[in-house]
Design an enzyme around this catalytic site. Structure first.
Site, PDB file in Angstrom:
ATOM      1  N   TYR A 127      -1.415  -1.116  10.494  1.00 48.88           N
ATOM      2  CA  TYR A 127      -1.465  -1.478   9.067  1.00 48.88           C
ATOM      3  C   TYR A 127      -0.316  -0.822   8.302  1.00 48.88           C
ATOM      4  CZ  TYR A 127      -3.399  -1.874   4.313  1.00 48.88           C
ATOM      5  OH  TYR A 127      -3.585  -2.143   2.979  1.00 48.88           O
ATOM      6  N   SER A 137       0.866  -1.175   0.000  1.00 48.01           N
ATOM      7  CA  SER A 137       0.000   0.000   0.000  1.00 48.01           C
ATOM      8  C   SER A 137       0.904   1.227   0.000  1.00 48.01           C
ATOM      9  CB  SER A 137      -0.868   0.007   1.260  1.00 48.01           C
ATOM     10  OG  SER A 137      -1.506   1.255   1.386  1.00 48.01           O
TER      11      SER A 137
HETATM   12  N1  LIG Z   1      -8.707  -2.021  -0.682  1.00 48.96           N
HETATM   13  C1  LIG Z   1      -7.780  -1.072  -0.643  1.00 48.96           C
HETATM   14  O1  LIG Z   1      -8.085   0.144  -0.647  1.00 48.96           O
HETATM   15  C2  LIG Z   1      -6.331  -1.439  -0.589  1.00 48.96           C
HETATM   16  C3  LIG Z   1      -5.390  -0.405  -0.723  1.00 48.96           C
HETATM   17  C4  LIG Z   1      -4.044  -0.724  -0.673  1.00 48.96           C
HETATM   18  C5  LIG Z   1      -3.653  -2.041  -0.513  1.00 48.96           C
HETATM   19  N2  LIG Z   1      -4.596  -3.024  -0.392  1.00 48.96           N
HETATM   20  C6  LIG Z   1      -4.111  -4.397  -0.209  1.00 48.96           C
HETATM   21  O2  LIG Z   1      -4.712  -5.239  -1.177  1.00 48.96           O
HETATM   22  C7  LIG Z   1      -4.821  -6.575  -0.662  1.00 48.96           C
HETATM   23  C8  LIG Z   1      -6.236  -7.079  -0.878  1.00 48.96           C
HETATM   24  O3  LIG Z   1      -7.104  -6.232  -0.171  1.00 48.96           O
HETATM   25  P1  LIG Z   1      -8.674  -6.163  -0.414  1.00 48.96           P
HETATM   26  O4  LIG Z   1      -9.028  -4.737  -0.402  1.00 48.96           O
HETATM   27  O5  LIG Z   1      -9.059  -7.013  -1.560  1.00 48.96           O
HETATM   28  O6  LIG Z   1      -9.165  -6.799   0.978  1.00 48.96           O
HETATM   29  P2  LIG Z   1     -10.420  -7.701   1.374  1.00 48.96           P
HETATM   30  O7  LIG Z   1     -11.608  -7.355   0.594  1.00 48.96           O
HETATM   31  O8  LIG Z   1     -10.525  -7.601   2.861  1.00 48.96           O
HETATM   32  O9  LIG Z   1      -9.926  -9.165   0.986  1.00 48.96           O
HETATM   33  C9  LIG Z   1      -8.801  -9.679   1.638  1.00 48.96           C
HETATM   34  C10 LIG Z   1      -8.548 -11.091   1.184  1.00 48.96           C
HETATM   35  O10 LIG Z   1      -7.429 -11.590   1.971  1.00 48.96           O
HETATM   36  C11 LIG Z   1      -7.856 -12.781   2.605  1.00 48.96           C
HETATM   37  N3  LIG Z   1      -7.137 -13.013   3.867  1.00 48.96           N
HETATM   38  C12 LIG Z   1      -7.061 -12.245   4.961  1.00 48.96           C
HETATM   39  N4  LIG Z   1      -6.319 -12.838   5.907  1.00 48.96           N
HETATM   40  C13 LIG Z   1      -5.917 -14.023   5.375  1.00 48.96           C
HETATM   41  C14 LIG Z   1      -5.134 -15.089   5.839  1.00 48.96           C
HETATM   42  N5  LIG Z   1      -4.609 -15.123   7.065  1.00 48.96           N
HETATM   43  N6  LIG Z   1      -4.894 -16.134   5.006  1.00 48.96           N
HETATM   44  C15 LIG Z   1      -5.406 -16.145   3.769  1.00 48.96           C
HETATM   45  N7  LIG Z   1      -6.179 -15.188   3.278  1.00 48.96           N
HETATM   46  C16 LIG Z   1      -6.430 -14.133   4.079  1.00 48.96           C
HETATM   47  C17 LIG Z   1      -9.355 -12.622   2.822  1.00 48.96           C
HETATM   48  O11 LIG Z   1      -9.938 -13.883   3.072  1.00 48.96           O
HETATM   49  P3  LIG Z   1     -11.371 -14.028   3.808  1.00 48.96           P
HETATM   50  O12 LIG Z   1     -12.409 -13.790   2.766  1.00 48.96           O
HETATM   51  O13 LIG Z   1     -11.328 -15.431   4.317  1.00 48.96           O
HETATM   52  O14 LIG Z   1     -11.399 -13.011   4.912  1.00 48.96           O
HETATM   53  C18 LIG Z   1      -9.726 -12.027   1.477  1.00 48.96           C
HETATM   54  O15 LIG Z   1      -9.756 -13.032   0.495  1.00 48.96           O
HETATM   55  C19 LIG Z   1      -4.396  -6.498   0.804  1.00 48.96           C
HETATM   56  O16 LIG Z   1      -3.055  -6.920   0.930  1.00 48.96           O
HETATM   57  C20 LIG Z   1      -4.515  -5.010   1.127  1.00 48.96           C
HETATM   58  O17 LIG Z   1      -3.661  -4.606   2.160  1.00 48.96           O
HETATM   59  C21 LIG Z   1      -5.916  -2.759  -0.436  1.00 48.96           C
END
Ligand SMILES: NC(=O)c1ccc[n+]([C@@H]2O[C@H](COP(=O)([O-])OP(=O)(O)OC[C@H]3O[C@@H](n4cnc5c(N)ncnc54)[C@H](OP(=O)(O)O)[C@@H]3O)[C@@H](O)[C@H]2O)c1
Length: 255
Positions: free
Chosen positions: A173, A148
């Site tokens: 985070y 991020s």
């Molecule tokens: N959304 C944003 O604005 C944003 C911005 C910058 C970076 N990111 C990064 O992008 C990535 C994806 O984020 P997202 O927004 O798609 O988040 P999300 O909607 O919360 O989805 C997160 C995914 O990670 C899985 N997960 C969490 N803990 C886990 C574990 N211990 N083992 C295996 N899987 C796990 C979740 O599984 P479950 O369904 O089982 O919970 C889900 O599939 C993350 O690394 C986040 O930090 C996101």
């Protein structure tokens, strides 16, 4: 056919990244902490016409689960071309009125740090170390660390950069992603004399469950930004940090 493994791919950015890699002709192992959720995601992709996709159970915070995932994928392929370390959490909790409880260096419990680091930092290391042998058999191995821009110490410490999220602090985070960034730099350095390309990529502030759907970007754009670095050529960058939301020109941002 090239093969990719994505953690946390049962929904949101991970699922969209799986879809876009399938569109690029990859065979995809769709990592999901809950196998049933992973299978539902696979069914969804298959209904869209993408057949080279299968769910693999993986909880990146659990040693045995990661070992089992490596064994399972090892039964299906001798080579992995792309690893997307996407699974991540913020550790942010809501109070009884539904307001975000700020993460502060002054008072946030160490337990919250441990929980978030277990997934965002140790989880990435656990998975990467487990799959490096398969990646080393690829002619063009690529690892994308889904980071991020919030993990950029430079952007978060210097108001002169006019970073859009400068005031959006949150020590757990943010520091987990800074630590992930340093893991990226070290790994890319260690593998600098190989064909590996290992980069940290911020997908941008995206509407997903991670931020209670307050994000402003789409998963489609987020997926594109990640897939771009899964597809870089052997003359492409390694050991760099990219966020097209923050720097639409070259994408590269300071650590
Ligand atoms: N959304 C944003 O604005 C944003 C911005 C910058 C970076 N990111 C990064 O992008 C990535 C994806 O984020 P997202 O927004 O798609 O988040 P999300 O909607 O919360 O989805 C997160 C995914 O990670 C899985 N997960 C969490 N803990 C886990 C574990 N211990 N083992 C295996 N899987 C796990 C979740 O599984 P479950 O369904 O089982 O919970 C889900 O599939 C993350 O690394 C986040 O930090 C996101």
């Amino acid at each position: 056919m090239k093969k990719a493994f994505i953690t946390g791919a049962n929904k949101s950015i991970g699922l969209e990244t799986a879809r876009q890699l399938l569109q690029q002709g990859f065979s995809v192992y769709l990592g999901s902490r809950n196998l049933e959720n992973g299978q539902k995601a696979v069914e969804q992709l298959k209904a869209e016409g993408w057949i080279d996709v299968e769910a693999v159970q993986i909880d990146v915070a659990d040693d045995d689960s990661v070992k089992n995932a490596r064994t399972e994928i090892g039964k299906k392929t001798d080579v992995l071309d792309v690893l997307i370390n996407n699974a991540g959490i913020t550790g942010v909790k809501l109070d009884e009125n539904g307001n975000l409880i700020p993460q502060t260096a002054e008072s946030t419990s160490i337990d919250v740090f441990k929980e978030v680091y277990e997934t965002n930092v140790y989880g990435v290391l656990r998975v990467t170390q487990a799959f490096l042998d398969l990646l080393k058999k690829s002619d063009e191995p690529r690892i994308v660390m889904v980071s991020s821009s919030q993990g950029s110490i430079t952007l978060h410490s210097d108001p002169g950069y006019n970073y859009k999220y400068y005031h959006h602090k949150g020590v757990v985070y943010l520091s987990s992603k800074s630590a992930l960034n340093m893991v990226t730099v070290n790994l890319a350095y260690e593998l600098r004399n190989t064909n590996f390309k290992i980069n940290a990529v911020s997908p941008g502030f995206t509407k997903t469950d991670l931020n209670f759907n307050h994000g402003t970007g789409t998963v489609e754009d987020a997926g594109k930004r990640i897939v771009k670095y899964a597809l870089v050529g052997n003359d492409g960058p390694t050991g760099k940090f990219f966020c097209e939301e923050t720097n639409p020109e070259t994408g590269e941002i300071p650590w």
